[in-house]
Every structure is written in structure tokens, then in C-alpha cells.
Design a protein around this motif. Structure first.
Motif, mmCIF file in Angstrom:
data_model
loop_
_atom_site.group_PDB
_atom_site.id
_atom_site.type_symbol
_atom_site.label_atom_id
_atom_site.label_comp_id
_atom_site.label_asym_id
_atom_site.label_seq_id
_atom_site.Cartn_x
_atom_site.Cartn_y
_atom_site.Cartn_z
ATOM 1 N N GLY A 8 0.468 -1.504 -0.144
ATOM 2 C CA GLY A 8 -0.006 0.248 -0.189
ATOM 3 C C GLY A 8 1.027 0.890 0.089
ATOM 4 O O GLY A 8 1.204 1.260 0.827
ATOM 5 N N VAL A 9 1.198 2.366 -1.354
ATOM 6 C CA VAL A 9 1.851 3.253 -1.378
ATOM 7 C C VAL A 9 1.104 4.307 -1.717
ATOM 8 O O VAL A 9 1.010 4.759 -2.899
ATOM 9 C CB VAL A 9 2.714 2.238 -2.397
ATOM 10 C CG1 VAL A 9 4.359 3.651 -2.285
ATOM 11 C CG2 VAL A 9 4.063 1.385 -2.558
ATOM 12 N N GLY A 10 0.635 4.567 -0.496
ATOM 13 C CA GLY A 10 -0.310 6.149 -0.665
ATOM 14 C C GLY A 10 0.421 7.173 0.177
ATOM 15 O O GLY A 10 2.077 7.228 0.503
ATOM 16 N N GLU A 11 0.226 8.007 0.864
ATOM 17 C CA GLU A 11 0.852 8.932 1.469
ATOM 18 C C GLU A 11 1.628 8.652 2.777
ATOM 19 O O GLU A 11 3.165 8.948 2.691
ATOM 20 C CB GLU A 11 0.203 9.825 1.937
ATOM 21 C CG GLU A 11 0.611 11.024 2.540
ATOM 22 C CD GLU A 11 1.294 11.563 2.050
ATOM 23 O OE1 GLU A 11 2.492 13.064 2.158
ATOM 24 O OE2 GLU A 11 1.613 11.676 0.966
ATOM 25 N N ILE A 12 1.108 7.549 3.312
ATOM 26 C CA ILE A 12 2.024 6.995 4.694
ATOM 27 C C ILE A 12 3.005 6.506 4.036
ATOM 28 O O ILE A 12 4.043 6.067 4.482
ATOM 29 C CB ILE A 12 1.301 6.355 6.352
ATOM 30 C CG1 ILE A 12 0.163 7.336 6.040
ATOM 31 C CG2 ILE A 12 1.278 5.789 6.339
ATOM 32 C CD1 ILE A 12 0.662 8.856 6.658
ATOM 33 N N GLY A 13 2.891 5.042 2.966
ATOM 34 C CA GLY A 13 3.561 4.333 1.819
ATOM 35 C C GLY A 13 4.594 5.070 2.002
ATOM 36 O O GLY A 13 6.008 4.944 1.697
ATOM 37 N N GLY A 36 -0.174 1.887 -5.640
ATOM 38 C CA GLY A 36 -0.156 2.859 -5.299
ATOM 39 C C GLY A 36 0.916 3.157 -7.058
ATOM 40 O O GLY A 36 2.227 3.454 -6.882
ATOM 41 N N ALA A 37 1.061 2.374 -7.908
ATOM 42 C CA ALA A 37 1.707 1.877 -8.757
ATOM 43 C C ALA A 37 2.919 3.327 -9.394
ATOM 44 O O ALA A 37 4.201 3.103 -9.094
ATOM 45 C CB ALA A 37 1.295 0.814 -10.365
ATOM 46 N N ARG A 38 1.960 4.586 -9.425
ATOM 47 C CA ARG A 38 2.370 6.135 -9.809
ATOM 48 C C ARG A 38 3.826 6.427 -8.701
ATOM 49 O O ARG A 38 4.808 6.328 -9.010
ATOM 50 C CB ARG A 38 1.487 6.690 -10.152
ATOM 51 C CG ARG A 38 2.592 8.480 -10.931
ATOM 52 C CD ARG A 38 1.310 9.255 -10.760
ATOM 53 N NE ARG A 38 0.108 8.573 -12.225
ATOM 54 C CZ ARG A 38 -0.375 9.067 -12.487
ATOM 55 N NH1 ARG A 38 -1.012 10.435 -11.745
ATOM 56 N NH2 ARG A 38 -0.750 9.055 -13.889
ATOM 57 N N THR A 39 3.390 6.214 -8.005
ATOM 58 C CA THR A 39 3.835 6.672 -6.682
ATOM 59 C C THR A 39 5.175 5.373 -6.059
ATOM 60 O O THR A 39 6.616 5.933 -5.994
ATOM 61 C CB THR A 39 3.418 6.413 -4.567
ATOM 62 O OG1 THR A 39 2.278 7.731 -5.130
ATOM 63 C CG2 THR A 39 4.410 6.673 -4.083
ATOM 64 N N ALA A 40 5.026 4.804 -6.481
ATOM 65 C CA ALA A 40 5.853 3.212 -5.669
ATOM 66 C C ALA A 40 6.949 3.440 -7.146
ATOM 67 O O ALA A 40 7.812 3.081 -6.829
ATOM 68 C CB ALA A 40 5.218 1.523 -6.102
ATOM 69 N N ALA A 41 6.520 3.428 -8.537
ATOM 70 C CA ALA A 41 7.115 3.901 -9.218
ATOM 71 C C ALA A 41 8.329 4.744 -9.456
ATOM 72 O O ALA A 41 9.311 5.127 -9.575
ATOM 73 C CB ALA A 41 7.406 3.434 -11.137
ATOM 74 N N GLU A 42 7.887 5.979 -8.808
ATOM 75 C CA GLU A 42 8.576 7.107 -8.316
ATOM 76 C C GLU A 42 9.200 6.888 -7.023
ATOM 77 O O GLU A 42 10.902 7.697 -7.802
ATOM 78 C CB GLU A 42 7.542 8.520 -8.669
ATOM 79 C CG GLU A 42 8.322 10.022 -8.367
ATOM 80 C CD GLU A 42 8.346 10.206 -6.731
ATOM 81 O OE1 GLU A 42 9.235 10.484 -6.293
ATOM 82 O OE2 GLU A 42 7.761 9.148 -5.898
ATOM 83 N N LEU A 43 9.202 6.381 -6.021
ATOM 84 C CA LEU A 43 9.845 5.951 -5.414
ATOM 85 C C LEU A 43 11.581 5.308 -5.357
ATOM 86 O O LEU A 43 12.297 5.806 -5.122
ATOM 87 C CB LEU A 43 9.694 5.250 -4.286
ATOM 88 C CG LEU A 43 8.362 6.679 -3.095
ATOM 89 C CD1 LEU A 43 7.863 5.720 -2.814
ATOM 90 C CD2 LEU A 43 9.411 7.762 -2.711
ATOM 91 N N ALA A 44 11.050 4.495 -6.958
ATOM 92 C CA ALA A 44 11.823 3.334 -6.805
ATOM 93 C C ALA A 44 13.130 4.235 -8.185
ATOM 94 O O ALA A 44 14.651 3.632 -7.644
ATOM 95 C CB ALA A 44 12.144 1.919 -7.779
ATOM 96 N N GLY A 45 12.460 4.959 -8.637
ATOM 97 C CA GLY A 45 13.579 5.850 -9.999
ATOM 98 C C GLY A 45 14.428 6.978 -8.775
ATOM 99 O O GLY A 45 15.493 7.103 -9.106
ATOM 100 N N ARG A 46 13.800 7.119 -8.061
ATOM 101 C CA ARG A 46 14.276 7.791 -6.884
ATOM 102 C C ARG A 46 16.492 7.209 -5.895
ATOM 103 O O ARG A 46 16.911 7.752 -5.580
ATOM 104 C CB ARG A 46 14.185 9.060 -5.814
ATOM 105 C CG ARG A 46 13.637 10.063 -6.633
ATOM 106 C CD ARG A 46 12.283 10.558 -5.729
ATOM 107 N NE ARG A 46 12.324 11.037 -4.303
ATOM 108 C CZ ARG A 46 11.888 11.399 -3.091
ATOM 109 N NH1 ARG A 46 10.475 11.214 -3.249
ATOM 110 N NH2 ARG A 46 12.378 11.800 -1.987
ATOM 111 N N TYR A 47 15.313 6.372 -5.758
ATOM 112 C CA TYR A 47 15.895 5.477 -4.809
ATOM 113 C C TYR A 47 16.715 4.396 -5.121
ATOM 114 O O TYR A 47 15.785 3.088 -6.083
ATOM 115 C CB TYR A 47 15.677 4.784 -3.224
ATOM 116 C CG TYR A 47 14.319 6.749 -2.888
ATOM 117 C CD1 TYR A 47 15.614 7.539 -2.344
ATOM 118 C CD2 TYR A 47 13.604 6.829 -2.629
ATOM 119 C CE1 TYR A 47 15.173 8.506 -1.564
ATOM 120 C CE2 TYR A 47 13.077 7.740 -1.878
ATOM 121 C CZ TYR A 47 13.512 8.707 -1.900
ATOM 122 O OH TYR A 47 14.292 10.301 -0.847
#
Length: 254
Positions: A8-13, A36-47
Motif C-alpha cells: 500500500g504505497v499511498g501518502e503514509i507508504g 499505488g503504482a505511480r508513487t511506487a515507480a517514482e520512489l524506485a526511480g529516486r532511490y
């Protein structure tokens, strides 16, 4: 604790991921669910240490600690068929979902810990309530601003209810800004002033030598402007109404 999974990758995730990745030292590996595919992908791209898994079972299989951060109404769909062996530690951050409920859903003997992480964990500045106390989970949240273990689930639910007041605070500040704009102040100027005014109030909260009531008293003078608004707007009736709203929320969470 080198491998942490988040379902669950919403705001808290997102906030948990950012806090885990931007602290001091070597960050853990973080495995994100495809929800939360868009958020998850963005985080994976950053870190570099963050990976998006193909499905929730992969998140569980790759992780030592599994954080479940889906919305309460979505939990049965998101967790259906998930296999969690007893060697994992599961952190339940779903508001209003008791550990007994989650254990029945998962059918696991793994340790279950409830927690209330808030968005400022991304800056490692938010105390997180936990129940029951668990050394691995408490250490995790100590690194994100602090852990506050409580004695029982009843106490946990009371503190959970308090989190329901956060957006009311923002709406209160927005109402102040709108009032000033209605009296001819440019909206941007009103916004800047209100933000600065209450950022100062927020900093005063770090002074733990004074109670909240003492802080209120220290910021007003007898018959002054602050006392006038406090006693005429936030009067006994409004205080009682707030208590009733919190009681109703607590009943729902329980």
C-alpha cells in the motif's frame, strides 16, 4: 533490519519510504507493492535501494518486516491469499483494524504490531504510537522520530482518534486566511502571514518544560486579543462538540 516491505504505497507508504531512505547510515532494502503504482515507480526511480515488486506475495517473501498500509475498506482484497510465515514481523498501520482482525485475515502466527506513523516520518520528526511493544518495530520507528509504545489496544485507539484532528487544523488556518482576504488582504500575503504565525507556535511545542495549558496561558494577556478569541469562540460548547466528535470516531475505530 535490512529488508522492509510496504504493501500500500499511498501518502503514509511514501513518507515511510522517504524516511527510511534519507536517514543517516546505510538504508535498508525497501520492497514496495504494485498498489499505488505511480508513487511506487517514482520512489524506485529516486532511490537505488527501493524496488517495486510484481505482487504482494513477493513483498512478503523478500522482507523481514512487512508494513501493511492499505485503506481499511481495501484490506480483504489486497491481502486475500497472502502467506506470511511466523518468522516475519507484520506492522499494521491500517486505522480501525485490530490485530485480531488482521490475524484472522492473514491466518498467520507472525508477530503483529499496530502503529500510527504520520507524514512527518519522512523527516524523521514524528513520534509513532505502537502496540504491543516489539523491539524490532520500536527500533524502526525510533529511527523515524521516536516510538511511543502503549499498554493496550484501548489506549492505542484513543491516540489513533487524535490523529483525526490534523486536517481540521489545516482547515482552521485556511479559514483564517480566507477571513483576512475578505477584509482586503491579498490572498498570498494572508497565506504567508498565517503560515509564519503558526510555524512559530509549532516551534514552541518543543519546549516540554511547559504543559500545553501553560503554553496557552503564556501566549495571552488578561483581557487581551488571544483570551478574547479563546473564550468567545472556543467556548465550553465548542469544546464539548469536539469531545463528542472524538468519542464518535473512537467508537468507530474500536
Amino acid at each position: 533490519m535490512k529488508r522492509i516491505g510496504i504493501i500500500g504505497v499511498g501518502e503514509i507508504g511514501r513518507a515511510l519510504t522517504e524516511g527510511l531512505c534519507e536517514g543517516g547510515g546505510e538504508p535498508p532494502q525497501v520492497f514496495l507493492s504494485p498498489r499505488g503504482a505511480r508513487t511506487a515507480a517514482e520512489l524506485a526511480g529516486r532511490y537505488e535501494n527501493v524496488r517495486v515488486c510484481a505482487h504482494n506475495q513477493e513483498v512478503v517473501d523478500r522482507s523481514e518486516v512487512v508494513i501493511i498500509a492499505v485503506r481499511r475498506p481495501d484490506r480483504h482484497e489486497a491481502l486475500a491469499g497472502l502467506r506470511v510465515d511466523g518468522g516475519k514481523v507484520v506492522v499494521n498501520v491500517m486505522a480501525g483494524v485490530a490485530n485480531d482482525d488482521l490475524r484472522e485475515t492473514l491466518g498467520t502466527e507472525a508477530p503483529l504490531v499496530r502503529a500510527i506513523p504520520l507524514p512527518p516520518v519522512r523527516e524523521r520528526r514524528s513520534v509513532t504510537v505502537t502496540y504491543p511493544s516489539h523491539p524490532v518495530v520500536d527500533a524502526l520507528f525510533e529511527g523515524l522520530g521516536g516510538a511511543l509504545p502503549v499498554a493496550d489496544e484501548a489506549a492505542f485507539n484513543v491516540l489513533s482518534a487524535l490523529t483525526g484532528t490534523l486536517t481540521t487544523h489545516y482547515a482552521y488556518l485556511a479559514a483564517l486566511t480566507s477571513w483576512a482576504a475578505g477584509h482586503g488582504i491579498a490572498a498570498d500575503d494572508a497565506d504567508t502571514y498565517v503560515r509564519g504565525l503558526f510555524q512559530g507556535v509549532g516551534r514552541s511545542l518543543s519546549d516540554e518544560t511547559r504543559t500545553l495549558r501553560q503554553l496557552a496561558a503564556d501566549h495571552e494577556t488578561p483581557n487581551g486579543s488571544n483570551e478574547r478569541i479563546r473564550t468567545t469562540w472556543f467556548d465550553a460548547a465548542n469544546s464539548e462538540a469536539l469531545g463528542k466528535a472524538l468519542d464518535d470516531l473512537l467508537a468507530d475505530l474500536t
